[in-house]
Design a protein around this motif. Structure first.
Motif, mmCIF file in Angstrom:
data_model
loop_
_atom_site.group_PDB
_atom_site.id
_atom_site.type_symbol
_atom_site.label_atom_id
_atom_site.label_comp_id
_atom_site.label_asym_id
_atom_site.label_seq_id
_atom_site.Cartn_x
_atom_site.Cartn_y
_atom_site.Cartn_z
ATOM 1 N N ALA A 104 0.821 -1.219 0.000
ATOM 2 C CA ALA A 104 0.000 0.000 0.000
ATOM 3 C C ALA A 104 0.852 1.265 0.000
ATOM 4 O O ALA A 104 0.306 2.377 0.026
ATOM 5 C CB ALA A 104 -0.918 -0.004 1.217
ATOM 6 N N ARG A 105 2.196 1.114 -0.012
ATOM 7 C CA ARG A 105 3.121 2.253 0.062
ATOM 8 C C ARG A 105 2.852 3.085 1.311
ATOM 9 O O ARG A 105 2.854 4.323 1.289
ATOM 10 C CB ARG A 105 3.005 3.136 -1.185
ATOM 11 C CG ARG A 105 3.232 2.410 -2.496
ATOM 12 C CD ARG A 105 4.595 1.778 -2.566
ATOM 13 N NE ARG A 105 4.869 1.135 -3.834
ATOM 14 C CZ ARG A 105 5.759 0.154 -4.003
ATOM 15 N NH1 ARG A 105 6.438 -0.299 -2.960
ATOM 16 N NH2 ARG A 105 5.971 -0.376 -5.179
ATOM 17 N N SER A 106 2.583 2.388 2.414
ATOM 18 C CA SER A 106 2.255 3.045 3.673
ATOM 19 C C SER A 106 3.384 2.811 4.674
ATOM 20 O O SER A 106 3.677 1.664 5.034
ATOM 21 C CB SER A 106 0.938 2.486 4.219
ATOM 22 O OG SER A 106 0.632 3.048 5.470
ATOM 23 N N LEU A 107 4.018 3.879 5.112
ATOM 24 C CA LEU A 107 5.130 3.777 6.067
ATOM 25 C C LEU A 107 4.592 4.016 7.471
ATOM 26 O O LEU A 107 4.259 5.145 7.843
ATOM 27 C CB LEU A 107 6.211 4.800 5.725
ATOM 28 C CG LEU A 107 7.506 4.722 6.534
ATOM 29 C CD1 LEU A 107 8.170 3.361 6.389
ATOM 30 C CD2 LEU A 107 8.469 5.828 6.112
ATOM 31 N N ASN A 160 3.199 1.270 18.761
ATOM 32 C CA ASN A 160 3.073 2.599 19.353
ATOM 33 C C ASN A 160 4.157 3.550 18.836
ATOM 34 O O ASN A 160 5.334 3.414 19.173
ATOM 35 C CB ASN A 160 3.164 2.480 20.874
ATOM 36 C CG ASN A 160 2.810 3.768 21.581
ATOM 37 O OD1 ASN A 160 3.419 4.801 21.341
ATOM 38 N ND2 ASN A 160 1.813 3.709 22.461
ATOM 39 N N ALA A 161 3.774 4.524 18.005
ATOM 40 C CA ALA A 161 4.739 5.454 17.411
ATOM 41 C C ALA A 161 5.449 6.282 18.477
ATOM 42 O O ALA A 161 6.651 6.554 18.368
ATOM 43 C CB ALA A 161 4.031 6.370 16.409
ATOM 44 N N SER A 172 -0.704 12.362 9.868
ATOM 45 C CA SER A 172 -0.954 12.328 11.313
ATOM 46 C C SER A 172 0.336 12.288 12.121
ATOM 47 O O SER A 172 0.345 12.611 13.314
ATOM 48 C CB SER A 172 -1.825 11.117 11.672
ATOM 49 O OG SER A 172 -1.123 9.899 11.457
ATOM 50 N N TYR A 173 1.450 11.886 11.470
ATOM 51 C CA TYR A 173 2.724 11.808 12.185
ATOM 52 C C TYR A 173 3.388 13.182 12.333
ATOM 53 O O TYR A 173 4.271 13.355 13.178
ATOM 54 C CB TYR A 173 3.696 10.879 11.453
ATOM 55 C CG TYR A 173 3.392 9.398 11.585
ATOM 56 C CD1 TYR A 173 2.912 8.870 12.778
ATOM 57 C CD2 TYR A 173 3.606 8.528 10.521
ATOM 58 C CE1 TYR A 173 2.649 7.516 12.897
ATOM 59 C CE2 TYR A 173 3.340 7.172 10.633
ATOM 60 C CZ TYR A 173 2.863 6.671 11.822
ATOM 61 O OH TYR A 173 2.596 5.330 11.939
ATOM 62 N N CYS A 183 7.836 20.609 10.564
ATOM 63 C CA CYS A 183 7.922 19.997 11.901
ATOM 64 C C CYS A 183 9.049 20.591 12.741
ATOM 65 O O CYS A 183 9.350 20.070 13.823
ATOM 66 C CB CYS A 183 8.151 18.497 11.775
ATOM 67 S SG CYS A 183 6.968 17.639 10.745
ATOM 68 N N GLN A 184 9.710 21.638 12.238
ATOM 69 C CA GLN A 184 10.816 22.301 12.956
ATOM 70 C C GLN A 184 12.002 21.364 13.184
ATOM 71 O O GLN A 184 12.757 21.511 14.143
ATOM 72 C CB GLN A 184 10.322 22.872 14.291
ATOM 73 C CG GLN A 184 9.196 23.883 14.135
ATOM 74 C CD GLN A 184 8.674 24.420 15.458
ATOM 75 O OE1 GLN A 184 9.171 24.073 16.519
ATOM 76 N NE2 GLN A 184 7.666 25.269 15.396
ATOM 77 N N ILE A 185 12.161 20.409 12.285
ATOM 78 C CA ILE A 185 13.272 19.455 12.409
ATOM 79 C C ILE A 185 14.615 20.165 12.266
ATOM 80 O O ILE A 185 15.552 19.927 13.043
ATOM 81 C CB ILE A 185 13.165 18.345 11.331
ATOM 82 C CG1 ILE A 185 11.827 17.597 11.435
ATOM 83 C CG2 ILE A 185 14.342 17.386 11.444
ATOM 84 C CD1 ILE A 185 11.617 16.858 12.715
ATOM 85 N N PHE A 186 14.726 21.051 11.279
ATOM 86 C CA PHE A 186 16.022 21.685 11.008
ATOM 87 C C PHE A 186 16.459 22.595 12.151
ATOM 88 O O PHE A 186 17.654 22.712 12.428
ATOM 89 C CB PHE A 186 15.963 22.454 9.684
ATOM 90 C CG PHE A 186 15.827 21.557 8.488
ATOM 91 C CD1 PHE A 186 16.863 20.725 8.112
ATOM 92 C CD2 PHE A 186 14.641 21.510 7.768
ATOM 93 C CE1 PHE A 186 16.747 19.877 7.029
ATOM 94 C CE2 PHE A 186 14.511 20.669 6.683
ATOM 95 C CZ PHE A 186 15.558 19.843 6.310
ATOM 96 N N GLU A 187 15.513 23.213 12.823
ATOM 97 C CA GLU A 187 15.869 24.016 14.001
ATOM 98 C C GLU A 187 16.465 23.129 15.083
ATOM 99 O O GLU A 187 17.432 23.511 15.756
ATOM 100 C CB GLU A 187 14.632 24.735 14.533
ATOM 101 C CG GLU A 187 14.112 25.847 13.630
ATOM 102 C CD GLU A 187 12.934 26.585 14.249
ATOM 103 O OE1 GLU A 187 12.824 26.576 15.485
ATOM 104 O OE2 GLU A 187 12.133 27.155 13.487
#
Length: 416
Positions: free
Chosen positions: A154-157, A162-163, A193-194, A236-240
């Motif tokens: 389904a190309r679903s990652l 529990n994430a 949603s992630y 998601c402010q990952i780079f900060e």
């Protein structure tokens, strides 16, 4: 569909491969000691996707001490590459395998505690994504405890169960998620949603080592899908959290354009995209290159690219490169090769300084690719020297030959 592949079909597809013959020998030797082995993780995922696996990871019911004892008794060449985590590397029939004792992890005050176990299902439950939880035995029977095959189809990652817990165990899994999203061959769909979850836990990336951060970031930047993935990470402010600050939207658009240059060497592309991302702040570029222990070559190319956008003579500088490299191919060197890749990457400016006919001729030029890689050493059993000096020497010989030496020529050089 490869996902409808029967056990018989799968066996027929891989049983002729060298790694599988070596795996079968290992299974036979360990079964004499009443231990079971299976191929796990990415290799199973790749086989089901119709892709030949590059790295073969194996899990075994033996404890770390038992792994070492059996290898010694069965005369199997092994190294204690990660014995503190239950992992050894073995060499069999010219093939390298990582073998790890089955594990079960638990969280105590958000800290991952590792223990060894006997259950393949429990071991699968500790893995990051469902697509990586599958295992395969020597008869090509696939064990799929968490519907990984259905998600792959389904190309679903999806995170395994529990994430929140998966990310608390290792915040780097945030970057691993985006790295898989950047995979061109798997083409996963983003689970929106992630995103809020990633933003909530992004600050935890500050405690992850620079080398581990760069290992994931470099693979993302290498992808032609880097622009889209970088945009999602930016949300998601990952780079900060990893010290790069917020990336301006117009720079992300430039990354998308750069993906249209397929002739650019992937390692050079990583350096160029890094320079492109941080061209607005030379100090941050310098800081992250040091913190992440980026290679000298990557740092040099990124820094040059960053400075080139700061200079007022940008267009003139590119005219000079064009004249030096393209119009004088007899003066080719490894430095020229890097510059030519740099120029191909930046065709937007090239269009401003040369004619359309010149661009067409320029784009016909095929960049030479160094045919030898460190993985080739495994195919030469007699080779016992340090790899990097030999690899550097081979590359110099290849450049000196005018990029004409073949893989066979270079292999003979190593053997001699």
């Amino acid at each position: 569909s490869v996902f409808a592949m029967s056990t018989c079909d799968m066996l027929g597809k891989i049983q002729g491969e060298e790694w599988f013959a070596a795996f079968r020998i290992l299974v036979d030797k360990f079964s004499k000691h009443h231990h079971e082995m299976r191929v796990v993780g990415g290799a199973v995922r790749d086989i089901l996707s119709g892709v030949s696996p590059h790295d073969i990871d194996i899990c075994c019911t033996a404890s770390p001490d038992e792994l070492l004892a059996i290898c010694k008794e069965e005369d199997i060449i092994c190294r204690e590459t990660g014995i503190q985590h239950g992992t050894i590397t073995v060499f069999k029939k010219g093939q390298l395998f990582e073998i790890t004792s089955l594990r079960q992890d638990r969280l105590e005050n958000d800290v991952k505690i590792c223990e060894y176990g006997k259950s393949f299902e429990v071991d699968a439950n500790r893995r990051d994504f469902t697509i990586n939880t599958m295992s395969m035995d020597v008869n090509c029977k696939v064990y799929d405890y968490f519907d990984g095959e259905a998600d792959l189809k389904a190309r679903s990652l999806k995170f395994t169960e529990n994430a929140d817990n998966r990310i608390k165990e290792d915040p780097l899994r945030i970057l691993r998620y985006f790295r898989f999203m950047a995979r061109e061959d798997l083409d996963f769909n983003m689970d929106e949603s992630y995103l809020s979850l990633f933003e909530r836990y992004s600050k935890r990336l500050e405690k992850v080592s620079g080398e581990r951060i760069w290992s994931e970031i470099s693979k993302i930047l290498r992808s032609k899908k880097a622009g889209r993935v970088v945009s999602q990470m930016n949300q998601c402010q990952i780079f900060e959290s990893i010290g790069m600050g917020t990336i301006p939207p117009h720079i992300i658009e430039d990354i998308d354009f750069s993906a249209q240059t397929p002739s650019c060497d992937k390692d050079i592309r990583v350096a160029l995209v890094l320079g492109l991302l941080l061209r607005h702040d030379k100090a941050i570029l310098e800081e992250v290159c040091t913190k992440w222990k980026v290679s000298k070559k990557t740092k040099l190319v990124s820094h040059r690219f960053c400075l080139d956008y700061i200079k007022h003579s940008t267009i003139q500088h590119k005219i000079e490169i064009y004249e030096q490299v393209y119009l004088n191919p007899e003066k080719f060197s490894e430095e020229h090769l890097t510059r030519l890749q740099y120029l191909k990457f930046d065709k937007a400016v090239l269009r401003e300084v040369v004619t359309q006919d010149d661009i067409q001729e320029f784009e016909k030029f095929t960049l030479p690719t160094f045919p030898f890689s460190k993985e080739m050493f495994a195919k030469i059993p007699s080779f016992k020297s340090k790899q990097k000096p030999v690899l550097d020497r081979l590359r110099k010989l290849w450049v000196k030959s005018g990029f004409t030496m073949s893989l066979e020529d270079l292999m003979r050089k190593v053997e001699s």
